[in-house]
Design a protein around this motif. Structure first.
Motif, PDB file in Angstrom:
ATOM      1  N   LEU A  58     -73.115 -51.746  -2.731  1.00 31.36           N
ATOM      2  CA  LEU A  58     -74.370 -52.178  -2.128  1.00 31.36           C
ATOM      3  C   LEU A  58     -74.864 -51.149  -1.122  1.00 31.36           C
ATOM      4  N   GLN A  59     -73.945 -50.551  -0.385  1.00 29.87           N
ATOM      5  CA  GLN A  59     -74.332 -49.512   0.571  1.00 29.87           C
ATOM      6  C   GLN A  59     -74.881 -48.284  -0.151  1.00 29.87           C
ATOM      7  N   ARG A  60     -74.278 -47.941  -1.272  1.00 28.21           N
ATOM      8  CA  ARG A  60     -74.815 -46.820  -2.060  1.00 28.21           C
ATOM      9  C   ARG A  60     -76.232 -47.129  -2.521  1.00 28.21           C
ATOM     10  N   MET A  61     -76.463 -48.370  -2.913  1.00 29.26           N
ATOM     11  CA  MET A  61     -77.786 -48.749  -3.396  1.00 29.26           C
ATOM     12  C   MET A  61     -78.830 -48.559  -2.299  1.00 29.26           C
ATOM     13  N   PHE A  62     -78.489 -48.960  -1.073  1.00 27.73           N
ATOM     14  CA  PHE A  62     -79.459 -48.826   0.012  1.00 27.73           C
ATOM     15  C   PHE A  62     -79.634 -47.367   0.430  1.00 27.73           C
ATOM     16  N   MET A  63     -78.606 -46.544   0.225  1.00 27.13           N
ATOM     17  CA  MET A  63     -78.789 -45.105   0.451  1.00 27.13           C
ATOM     18  C   MET A  63     -79.801 -44.542  -0.535  1.00 27.13           C
ATOM     19  N   LEU A  64     -79.686 -44.953  -1.783  1.00 26.19           N
ATOM     20  CA  LEU A  64     -80.636 -44.503  -2.795  1.00 26.19           C
ATOM     21  C   LEU A  64     -82.040 -45.021  -2.496  1.00 26.19           C
TER      22      LEU A  64
END
Length: 212
Positions: A58-64
């Motif tokens: 989920l954190q990767r998604m928000f980075m993207l």
């Protein structure tokens, strides 16, 4: 118009073009910085076989999502000047996404903050990846906020049209972002397989374990 007057007018215009280009280069640096952070997580996932949990993904998604904001500015600059509304919207997306991402990473930090909890997965310089994610998100909010404060100087006007290097860089930066977006989606699918839910502590790629 005298020579002195022409010089005084030309210098501010030249300085404005330089600041516009620097503002656009910073948008590139922001996007690539977020991608590099995800790339570091890939080293742990594929190099050290440490599988990311749902909160990590989920954190990767928000980075993207945060990187998409300045990517919108970069993409728009290839076609012409970027309006104030487009510039503000792009960095606004970056800030909102980074703030939401920081709440996810902050929640994961609090989940493992009480000793003797060893934390989830490995660590880099003594800090787990979700802690680094929190630092990344907060730094991103600060950087994007500064861009909005300096919008008058950082807003790309005609920089992309007059700089071939920026046009070439836009193609590379957008391609890198697309690669990480697609690869992260594939990694999520391989971890979850065809199940509705992903385990909180993955131990392998369920797509392959179900297949074989």
């Amino acid at each position: 118009m005298t020579t002195a007057t022409a010089t005084s007018v030309a210098r501010p215009a030249s300085a404005a073009r330089l600041s516009n280009r620097l503002g656009l280069w910073f948008a590139h640096a922001y996007v690539l910085g977020m991608c590099a952070t995800i790339g570091g997580a890939y080293v742990f996932q594929f190099g050290m076989w440490e599988y990311p949990c749902p909160m990590c993904l989920l954190q990767r998604m928000f980075m993207l999502l945060s990187a998409i904001g300045p990517a919108m500015i970069i993409a728009r600059s290839r076609k012409g000047p970027v309006s104030a509304a487009e510039f503000a919207s792009g960095w606004g997306v970056a800030i909102v996404s980074a703030l939401i991402g920081s709440t996810v990473s902050g929640a994961q930090v609090l989940m493992h903050i009480v000793p003797p909890d060893p934390g989830y997965a490995g660590a880099l310089f003594g800090l787990h990846l979700y802690t680094w994610a929190a630092v990344t998100f907060l730094t991103a909010v600060l950087a994007a906020g500064v861009n909005l404060v300096l919008a008058r100087d950082a807003q790309p006007l005609d920089a992309a049209q007059t700089s071939p290097a920026l046009r070439r860089a836009a193609t590379v930066t957008l391609a890198v972002l697309a690669f990480f977006a697609v690869s992260n989606l594939v990694a999520c699918f391989l971890l979850q397989g065809f199940h509705w839910q992903m385990p909180g502590d993955p131990t392998g790629y369920r797509f392959f374990t179900d297949l074989f």
